[in-house]
Enzyme design. Structure first.
Site, short mmCIF file in Angstrom:
data_model
loop_
_atom_site.label_atom_id
_atom_site.label_comp_id
_atom_site.label_asym_id
_atom_site.label_seq_id
_atom_site.Cartn_x
_atom_site.Cartn_y
_atom_site.Cartn_z
N ARG A 1 0.83 -1.23 0.00
CA ARG A 1 0.00 0.00 0.00
C ARG A 1 0.86 1.27 0.00
O ARG A 1 0.36 2.36 0.28
CB ARG A 1 -0.97 0.04 1.18
CG ARG A 1 -1.61 -1.27 1.57
CD ARG A 1 -2.23 -2.00 0.39
NE ARG A 1 -3.49 -1.40 -0.04
CZ ARG A 1 -4.26 -1.94 -1.00
NH1 ARG A 1 -3.88 -3.05 -1.61
NH2 ARG A 1 -5.38 -1.35 -1.35
N LEU A 2 2.14 1.14 -0.31
CA LEU A 2 3.02 2.31 -0.38
C LEU A 2 3.00 2.84 -1.82
O LEU A 2 4.00 2.84 -2.54
CB LEU A 2 4.44 1.95 0.06
CG LEU A 2 4.57 1.48 1.51
CD1 LEU A 2 6.01 1.11 1.82
CD2 LEU A 2 4.08 2.55 2.47
#
Length: 207
Positions: A186-187
């Site tokens: 989720r970066l």
């Protein structure tokens, strides 16, 4: 449900100085990916009281003046834009783990441009623009189809259909453009262009 992104990253050194050029690169990638209608975008508007609404429409053209779509001026989005001439566009290219989000002021395109585009549409779509009072209540599907059949009899295939006076194009002139690339854990990468005078500034946003 949660997707696990492993796409290549998006680095400041790899993007164009101009978001329109960067959009052209990504739009070409989306088209080559084989996804259905990469020009489909979610258009969000707000009425006079600030109540938002969203719908999916098709991008029909873009250049450094902005992004153009066509609609009935009396539709919900047309009424919203008459009183609050700003919009957000979202291209949800999930198949390649990318999104583009555009915000800016909206103006109507010139009538000549609208007529030229209308004439390029399929005959049935031209009739449909007349038959449908977009966003207005209608009694039944049969009523809508009857309107269409009456128009088809009046303007048979091969006969010119005039562009409706209540129908035309809107151009969204970008003030902000965000390019979102899905990444692992989720970066995600988010690069955000903001209009500054005749140029643009570029920032990285936290995911």
């Amino acid at each position: 449900m949660r997707a696990h992104y492993r796409a290549a990253g998006l680095d400041e050194s790899d993007v164009a100085d101009d978001p329109y050029e960067q959009f052209a690169r990504w739009f070409a990638d989306a088209a080559r990916s084989g996804m259905m209608e990469p020009n489909a975008m979610v258009v969000s508007t707000a009425d006079r009281a600030g109540r938002p609404s969203s719908r999916t429409v098709l991008l029909k053209s873009y250049d450094h003046r902005g992004f153009v779509f066509y609609t009935n001026y009396e539709s919900r989005k047309g009424r919203d834009l008459a009183v609050n001439p700003y919009a957000s566009l979202l291209f949800p290219w999930h198949g390649i783990a990318r999104q583009v989000i555009i915000g800016g002021a909206v103006t109507r395109v010139g009538r000549d441009e609208t007529v030229a585009y209308f004439r390029s549409r399929p005959h049935g779509s031209q009739l449909g623009a007349w038959a449908s009072e977009q966003s207005a209540p209608i009694g039944s599907r049969a009523e809508l189809e009857q309107r269409y059949e009456e128009l088809a009899a009046r303007y048979p295939e091969g006969e010119a259909v005039p562009a409706p006076p209540f129908w035309g194009g809107f151009r969204v002139e970008a003030e902000t453009v965000e390019f979102w690339q899905g990444r692992e854990n989720r970066l995600h990468d988010r690069l955000y262009y903001t209009r500054k005078g005749e140029g643009w500034t570029l920032q990285r946003l936290c995911p």
